[in-house]
Design a protein around this motif. Structure first.
Motif, mmCIF file in Angstrom:
data_model
loop_
_atom_site.group_PDB
_atom_site.id
_atom_site.type_symbol
_atom_site.label_atom_id
_atom_site.label_comp_id
_atom_site.label_asym_id
_atom_site.label_seq_id
_atom_site.Cartn_x
_atom_site.Cartn_y
_atom_site.Cartn_z
ATOM 1 N N ASP A 178 -9.004 10.543 -23.464
ATOM 2 C CA ASP A 178 -9.650 9.330 -22.948
ATOM 3 C C ASP A 178 -9.215 9.002 -21.514
ATOM 4 N N HIS A 179 -8.426 9.888 -20.918
ATOM 5 C CA HIS A 179 -7.940 9.637 -19.556
ATOM 6 C C HIS A 179 -7.597 10.961 -18.871
ATOM 7 N N TYR A 180 -7.446 10.863 -17.570
ATOM 8 C CA TYR A 180 -6.891 11.964 -16.794
ATOM 9 C C TYR A 180 -5.507 11.540 -16.324
ATOM 10 N N ASP A 181 -4.589 12.484 -16.341
ATOM 11 C CA ASP A 181 -3.284 12.270 -15.739
ATOM 12 C C ASP A 181 -3.393 12.665 -14.271
ATOM 13 N N TYR A 182 -2.723 11.914 -13.413
ATOM 14 C CA TYR A 182 -2.719 12.255 -11.994
ATOM 15 C C TYR A 182 -1.281 12.156 -11.470
ATOM 16 N N PRO A 183 -0.899 12.998 -10.514
ATOM 17 C CA PRO A 183 0.442 12.925 -9.941
ATOM 18 C C PRO A 183 0.546 11.776 -8.936
ATOM 19 N N ALA A 184 1.713 11.176 -8.876
ATOM 20 C CA ALA A 184 1.942 9.990 -8.036
ATOM 21 C C ALA A 184 1.476 10.169 -6.598
ATOM 22 N N GLU A 185 1.636 11.374 -6.057
ATOM 23 C CA GLU A 185 1.280 11.575 -4.646
ATOM 24 C C GLU A 185 -0.219 11.460 -4.384
ATOM 25 N N ARG A 186 -1.031 11.396 -5.421
ATOM 26 C CA ARG A 186 -2.489 11.270 -5.228
ATOM 27 C C ARG A 186 -2.990 9.835 -5.383
ATOM 28 N N TYR A 187 -2.100 8.901 -5.711
ATOM 29 C CA TYR A 187 -2.502 7.515 -5.987
ATOM 30 C C TYR A 187 -3.352 6.918 -4.858
ATOM 31 N N ASP A 188 -2.847 6.916 -3.636
ATOM 32 C CA ASP A 188 -3.577 6.300 -2.520
ATOM 33 C C ASP A 188 -4.933 6.953 -2.302
ATOM 34 N N GLU A 189 -4.988 8.266 -2.428
ATOM 35 C CA GLU A 189 -6.257 8.991 -2.274
ATOM 36 C C GLU A 189 -7.270 8.564 -3.340
ATOM 37 N N LEU A 190 -6.829 8.432 -4.590
ATOM 38 C CA LEU A 190 -7.738 8.060 -5.680
ATOM 39 C C LEU A 190 -8.222 6.629 -5.532
ATOM 40 N N VAL A 191 -7.354 5.745 -5.058
ATOM 41 C CA VAL A 191 -7.778 4.365 -4.782
ATOM 42 C C VAL A 191 -8.810 4.368 -3.652
ATOM 43 N N ALA A 192 -8.588 5.154 -2.621
ATOM 44 C CA ALA A 192 -9.537 5.239 -1.501
ATOM 45 C C ALA A 192 -10.895 5.772 -1.960
ATOM 46 N N LEU A 193 -10.897 6.618 -3.004
ATOM 47 C CA LEU A 193 -12.152 7.149 -3.546
ATOM 48 C C LEU A 193 -12.869 6.147 -4.459
ATOM 49 N N GLY A 194 -12.198 5.029 -4.764
ATOM 50 C CA GLY A 194 -12.870 3.992 -5.544
ATOM 51 C C GLY A 194 -12.207 3.570 -6.838
ATOM 52 N N ALA A 195 -11.073 4.165 -7.172
ATOM 53 C CA ALA A 195 -10.375 3.743 -8.396
ATOM 54 C C ALA A 195 -9.773 2.352 -8.169
ATOM 55 N N GLU A 196 -9.917 1.488 -9.159
ATOM 56 C CA GLU A 196 -9.414 0.116 -9.079
ATOM 57 C C GLU A 196 -7.978 0.059 -9.601
ATOM 58 N N PRO A 197 -7.019 -0.322 -8.756
ATOM 59 C CA PRO A 197 -5.636 -0.414 -9.217
ATOM 60 C C PRO A 197 -5.463 -1.553 -10.229
ATOM 61 N N VAL A 198 -4.844 -1.241 -11.353
ATOM 62 C CA VAL A 198 -4.518 -2.236 -12.379
ATOM 63 C C VAL A 198 -3.149 -1.869 -12.958
ATOM 64 N N SER A 199 -2.552 -2.807 -13.654
ATOM 65 C CA SER A 199 -1.288 -2.508 -14.326
ATOM 66 C C SER A 199 -1.556 -1.589 -15.522
ATOM 67 N N GLY A 200 -0.514 -0.959 -16.012
ATOM 68 C CA GLY A 200 -0.660 -0.132 -17.210
ATOM 69 C C GLY A 200 -1.183 -0.929 -18.384
ATOM 70 N N ARG A 201 -0.703 -2.158 -18.519
ATOM 71 C CA ARG A 201 -1.162 -3.030 -19.606
ATOM 72 C C ARG A 201 -2.653 -3.345 -19.479
ATOM 73 N N GLU A 202 -3.083 -3.701 -18.275
ATOM 74 C CA GLU A 202 -4.497 -4.008 -18.031
ATOM 75 C C GLU A 202 -5.362 -2.782 -18.293
ATOM 76 N N LEU A 203 -4.901 -1.618 -17.883
ATOM 77 C CA LEU A 203 -5.655 -0.386 -18.100
ATOM 78 C C LEU A 203 -5.903 -0.179 -19.597
ATOM 79 N N ILE A 204 -4.854 -0.319 -20.410
ATOM 80 C CA ILE A 204 -5.001 -0.126 -21.859
ATOM 81 C C ILE A 204 -5.907 -1.188 -22.465
#
Length: 86
Positions: free
Chosen positions: A44-70
């Protein structure tokens, strides 16, 4: 598309989760555009490495807490419960 902060250490880095609260098709399409390998998908999800976080947010992923995500993943009906993860 939702992304939580990377917090799971493994394989020499720290990993986070990328999910859709709309559809798995949306999730897979985003992963393809972001060049996330299919092996990163876990029911139900993809794992991503920490170094890609900013890139994925720039592509349109909405940052949320782990709790909010679940919470949002569960509300969408796309969450695969732990008991079904063999």
């Amino acid at each position: 598309m939702l992304i939580d902060p990377a917090s799971w250490p493994n394989h020499g880095t720290v990993w986070g989760h990328l999910v859709s609260d709309t559809s798995l098709d949306e999730l897979h399409e985003f992963a393809r555009r972001a060049a996330i390998p299919e092996r990163g998908f876990d029911r139900d999800h993809y794992d991503y490495p920490a170094e890609r976080y900013d890139e994925l947010v720039a592509l349109g992923a909405e940052p949320v807490s782990g709790r909010e995500l679940i919470l949002r993943l569960r509300a969408s009906g796309l969450r695969v419960p732990g008991r079904d993860r063999h």
